[in-house]
Design a protein around this motif. Structure first.
Motif, PDB file in Angstrom:
ATOM      1  N   PHE A  95      99.830  26.264  71.442  1.00 17.09           N
ATOM      2  CA  PHE A  95     100.493  25.884  70.186  1.00 17.09           C
ATOM      3  C   PHE A  95      99.665  24.825  69.458  1.00 17.09           C
ATOM      4  O   PHE A  95      99.435  24.928  68.243  1.00 17.09           O
ATOM      5  N   ALA A  96      99.213  23.811  70.196  1.00 16.60           N
ATOM      6  CA  ALA A  96      98.414  22.747  69.582  1.00 16.60           C
ATOM      7  C   ALA A  96      97.105  23.283  69.020  1.00 16.60           C
ATOM      8  O   ALA A  96      96.646  22.860  67.953  1.00 16.60           O
ATOM      9  N   GLU A  97      96.482  24.226  69.716  1.00 20.07           N
ATOM     10  CA  GLU A  97      95.235  24.827  69.243  1.00 20.07           C
ATOM     11  C   GLU A  97      95.451  25.573  67.925  1.00 20.07           C
ATOM     12  O   GLU A  97      94.662  25.445  66.984  1.00 20.07           O
ATOM     13  N   GLU A  98      96.521  26.351  67.867  1.00 17.87           N
ATOM     14  CA  GLU A  98      96.771  27.143  66.675  1.00 17.87           C
ATOM     15  C   GLU A  98      97.127  26.260  65.479  1.00 17.87           C
ATOM     16  O   GLU A  98      96.704  26.526  64.350  1.00 17.87           O
ATOM     17  N   VAL A  99      97.911  25.207  65.727  1.00 17.21           N
ATOM     18  CA  VAL A  99      98.239  24.296  64.627  1.00 17.21           C
ATOM     19  C   VAL A  99      96.987  23.567  64.146  1.00 17.21           C
ATOM     20  O   VAL A  99      96.753  23.437  62.934  1.00 17.21           O
ATOM     21  N   ALA A 100      96.158  23.105  65.078  1.00 16.21           N
ATOM     22  CA  ALA A 100      94.930  22.387  64.700  1.00 16.21           C
ATOM     23  C   ALA A 100      94.033  23.266  63.846  1.00 16.21           C
ATOM     24  O   ALA A 100      93.466  22.807  62.835  1.00 16.21           O
ATOM     25  N   SER A 101      93.904  24.529  64.221  1.00 19.55           N
ATOM     26  CA  SER A 101      93.049  25.420  63.435  1.00 19.55           C
ATOM     27  C   SER A 101      93.657  25.693  62.068  1.00 19.55           C
ATOM     28  O   SER A 101      92.937  25.862  61.072  1.00 19.55           O
ATOM     29  N   ALA A 102      94.987  25.713  61.988  1.00 22.46           N
ATOM     30  CA  ALA A 102      95.645  25.925  60.697  1.00 22.46           C
ATOM     31  C   ALA A 102      95.474  24.717  59.778  1.00 22.46           C
ATOM     32  O   ALA A 102      95.410  24.866  58.559  1.00 22.46           O
ATOM     33  N   VAL A 103      95.407  23.519  60.348  1.00 23.18           N
ATOM     34  CA  VAL A 103      95.164  22.314  59.537  1.00 23.18           C
ATOM     35  C   VAL A 103      93.753  22.343  58.955  1.00 23.18           C
ATOM     36  O   VAL A 103      93.543  22.099  57.758  1.00 23.18           O
ATOM     37  N   VAL A 120     106.428  14.997  62.648  1.00 20.64           N
ATOM     38  CA  VAL A 120     107.016  15.614  63.827  1.00 20.64           C
ATOM     39  C   VAL A 120     106.700  17.108  63.854  1.00 20.64           C
ATOM     40  O   VAL A 120     106.463  17.727  62.811  1.00 20.64           O
ATOM     41  N   ALA A 121     106.683  17.664  65.039  1.00 21.81           N
ATOM     42  CA  ALA A 121     106.462  19.097  65.216  1.00 21.81           C
ATOM     43  C   ALA A 121     107.325  19.570  66.376  1.00 21.81           C
ATOM     44  O   ALA A 121     107.536  18.827  67.344  1.00 21.81           O
ATOM     45  N   ARG A 122     107.784  20.801  66.268  1.00 23.17           N
ATOM     46  CA  ARG A 122     108.612  21.381  67.333  1.00 23.17           C
ATOM     47  C   ARG A 122     108.033  22.718  67.751  1.00 23.17           C
ATOM     48  O   ARG A 122     107.554  23.486  66.911  1.00 23.17           O
ATOM     49  N   LEU A 123     108.108  22.981  69.033  1.00 28.63           N
ATOM     50  CA  LEU A 123     107.516  24.205  69.575  1.00 28.63           C
ATOM     51  C   LEU A 123     108.201  25.464  69.055  1.00 28.63           C
ATOM     52  O   LEU A 123     107.627  26.555  69.117  1.00 28.63           O
ATOM     53  N   SER A 171      92.488  17.712  50.148  1.00 28.58           N
ATOM     54  CA  SER A 171      92.619  18.912  49.330  1.00 28.58           C
ATOM     55  C   SER A 171      91.572  19.952  49.713  1.00 28.58           C
ATOM     56  O   SER A 171      90.538  19.645  50.308  1.00 28.58           O
ATOM     57  N   GLU A 172      91.847  21.192  49.333  1.00 21.50           N
ATOM     58  CA  GLU A 172      90.885  22.266  49.569  1.00 21.50           C
ATOM     59  C   GLU A 172      89.600  22.013  48.790  1.00 21.50           C
ATOM     60  O   GLU A 172      88.500  22.275  49.290  1.00 21.50           O
ATOM     61  N   GLN A 173      89.748  21.494  47.584  1.00 20.21           N
ATOM     62  CA  GLN A 173      88.576  21.204  46.756  1.00 20.21           C
ATOM     63  C   GLN A 173      87.688  20.156  47.410  1.00 20.21           C
ATOM     64  O   GLN A 173      86.459  20.290  47.448  1.00 20.21           O
ATOM     65  N   GLY A 205     101.041  23.466  60.671  1.00 19.07           N
ATOM     66  CA  GLY A 205      99.706  23.159  60.171  1.00 19.07           C
ATOM     67  C   GLY A 205      99.714  22.865  58.692  1.00 19.07           C
ATOM     68  O   GLY A 205      99.042  21.928  58.222  1.00 19.07           O
ATOM     69  N   ARG A 206     100.504  23.628  57.928  1.00 19.40           N
ATOM     70  CA  ARG A 206     100.596  23.394  56.482  1.00 19.40           C
ATOM     71  C   ARG A 206     101.208  22.020  56.192  1.00 19.40           C
ATOM     72  O   ARG A 206     100.748  21.297  55.307  1.00 19.40           O
ATOM     73  N   ARG A 207     102.224  21.652  56.978  1.00 15.94           N
ATOM     74  CA  ARG A 207     102.888  20.367  56.762  1.00 15.94           C
ATOM     75  C   ARG A 207     101.976  19.194  57.117  1.00 15.94           C
ATOM     76  O   ARG A 207     101.902  18.194  56.394  1.00 15.94           O
ATOM     77  N   LEU A 208     101.255  19.308  58.231  1.00 14.67           N
ATOM     78  CA  LEU A 208     100.338  18.240  58.620  1.00 14.67           C
ATOM     79  C   LEU A 208      99.187  18.121  57.621  1.00 14.67           C
ATOM     80  O   LEU A 208      98.749  17.017  57.287  1.00 14.67           O
ATOM     81  N   ARG A 209      98.701  19.255  57.158  1.00 15.31           N
ATOM     82  CA  ARG A 209      97.613  19.248  56.172  1.00 15.31           C
ATOM     83  C   ARG A 209      98.063  18.507  54.913  1.00 15.31           C
ATOM     84  O   ARG A 209      97.308  17.707  54.342  1.00 15.31           O
TER      85      ARG A 209
END
Length: 403
Positions: A253-261, A130-133, A151-153, A141-145
């Motif tokens: 908001f969706a764009e910024e979260v997607a880029s953070a993932v 779930v996500a809230r505005l 992993s980063e590796q 983004g951190r939670r979805l990732r």
């Protein structure tokens, strides 16, 4: 013989099928049939009958079973706009014929997946994110990732954007989302689409997006919309009442979260330490080089840099103008030749294809039904099995990019 045999179709159903397919104007349909629009309208008024062959052609144009035309009255079905999320610039009920077909096909596949899972005694994974505005895009983004379990590796070891796309798609599917791809829809109308229907929600990606990095970004963008819908922060297109200004805030908001993932904060900070550049001074080439590290598009990277404070809005808009000019000069990319099995796997996705083949092997469905679900000829089923044996992390470029 079918060229002269009249088809005893129901006139009202013919008109319903045309309008449901998105053809308010009969001219395009009549042109494909090779008849005058007046003749098509005469069939819909019951003044004359099409031949059986003409009815078969209409069924293909409207993407309907021929038998539907012989029903005594038009069938009842929920509005299409009650199935998908709001799309910028698209008025519910005014979607293009191509987009309406794409949405219907994805709905049919979802319903088939639910039915086949029940037949086989399987429980489909339940999407729970779930996500809230009101939340920080970085936190979401951190939670979805974390939920995607990439992993980063692992990301640093990907050899190209296509390998990244396949892995991101697999990760989203593991969350209980069917990821389909749809052809023939103009990119200006929809790069991606979400069916926020629970259980078994769907994300659709436009195959005309030939860049794998762009597909990955669209996938994450639509994943955010699903998370918002599950939290009741977003509704289907038919019921969404936000103003255009408010809706643009949702899209941002969706764009910024997607880029953070796709570009997690620790990896971004490490990359920025290695390339020390003052804010608003990154040109297209520098952003391009940075994007290549993450197997994302330069636009996704610029979005992430803007959210991270590396671009002001003025600097971002200036960069965006330079990027748009650069893209406009690029020659159109041609997709490779895809075999029917490759095309089916790309569009239907591995989970759905595997489910259909298992149902076939378990004698839950016939070969004819399997071919209908997969939009594939019987003699290509074995080739599809072979494609499924190739893991989603394969580095070769998929050939499911064309229409």
């Amino acid at each position: 013989m079918g060229a002269s045999i009249p088809a005893n179709v129901t006139p009202a159903v013919l008109e319903w099928a045309r309008r449901e397919a998105g053809y308010e104007d009969p001219q395009p349909v009549a042109k494909r049939l090779g008849v005058r629009p007046e003749r098509l309208l005469a069939w819909e008024r019951g003044e004359s009958k099409p031949t059986l062959r003409q009815a078969q052609t209409l069924a293909r144009i409207y993407h309907r079973a021929l038998a539907v035309f012989f029903l005594p009255e038009k069938p009842s079905s929920p509005p299409l706009a009650a199935q998908y999320r709001r799309l910028p610039g698209i008025q519910p009920g005014k979607e293009s014929p191509e987009l309406r077909v794409a949405i219907r096909v994805m709905c049919q596949r979802r319903e088939a997946a639910i039915q086949l899972s029940e037949e086989l005694g399987y429980s489909l994974p339940e999407f729970r994110e779930v996500a809230r505005l009101s939340e920080s895009p970085l936190d979401v983004g951190r939670r979805l990732r974390s939920a995607l379990r990439v992993s980063e590796q692992e990301q640093q070891q990907w050899q190209n954007e296509w390998q990244a796309w396949r892995r991101w798609r697999e990760a989203v599917e593991n969350l209980g989302v069917f990821v389909f791809q749809f052809p023939k829809v103009d990119l200006q109308e929809a790069r991606g689409i979400t069916l926020p229907l629970f259980p078994a929600p769907v994300i659709g990606i436009n195959t005309r997006e030939t860049s794998a990095g762009a597909r990955s970004f669209t996938l994450m963008h639509e994943l955010v919309h699903l998370a918002l819908a599950l939290a009741r922060e977003e509704d289907v297109a038919l019921r969404d009442q936000r103003s255009e200004v408010d809706w643009q805030q949702v899209e941002r908001f969706a764009e910024e979260v997607a880029s953070a993932v796709l570009i997690p904060q620790p990896m971004l900070e490490e990359a920025l330490r290695q390339i020390s550049v003052r804010r608003d001074t990154r040109d297209v080439q520098r952003v391009r080089q940075l994007a290549a590290r993450f197997r994302v598009t330069p636009l996704a990277m610029a979005t992430r840099l803007r959210a991270a404070g590396q671009f002001t809005w003025t600097g971002y808009r200036r960069w965006k103008q330079e990027w748009d000019a650069c893209v406009a000069q690029l020659p159109p990319r041609r997709g490779g030749f895809a075999t029917p099995a490759e095309k089916t796997l790309g569009r239907a996705g591995r989970p759905f294809a595997q489910l259909v083949l298992e149902a076939l092997d378990s004698n839950r469905i016939t070969a004819v039904e399997a071919c209908q679900y997969l939009d594939l000829r019987w003699d290509h089923l074995e080739k599809l099995r072979m494609e499924l044996r190739v893991g989603p992390g394969a580095t070769r470029e998929p050939l499911d990019t064309g229409d």
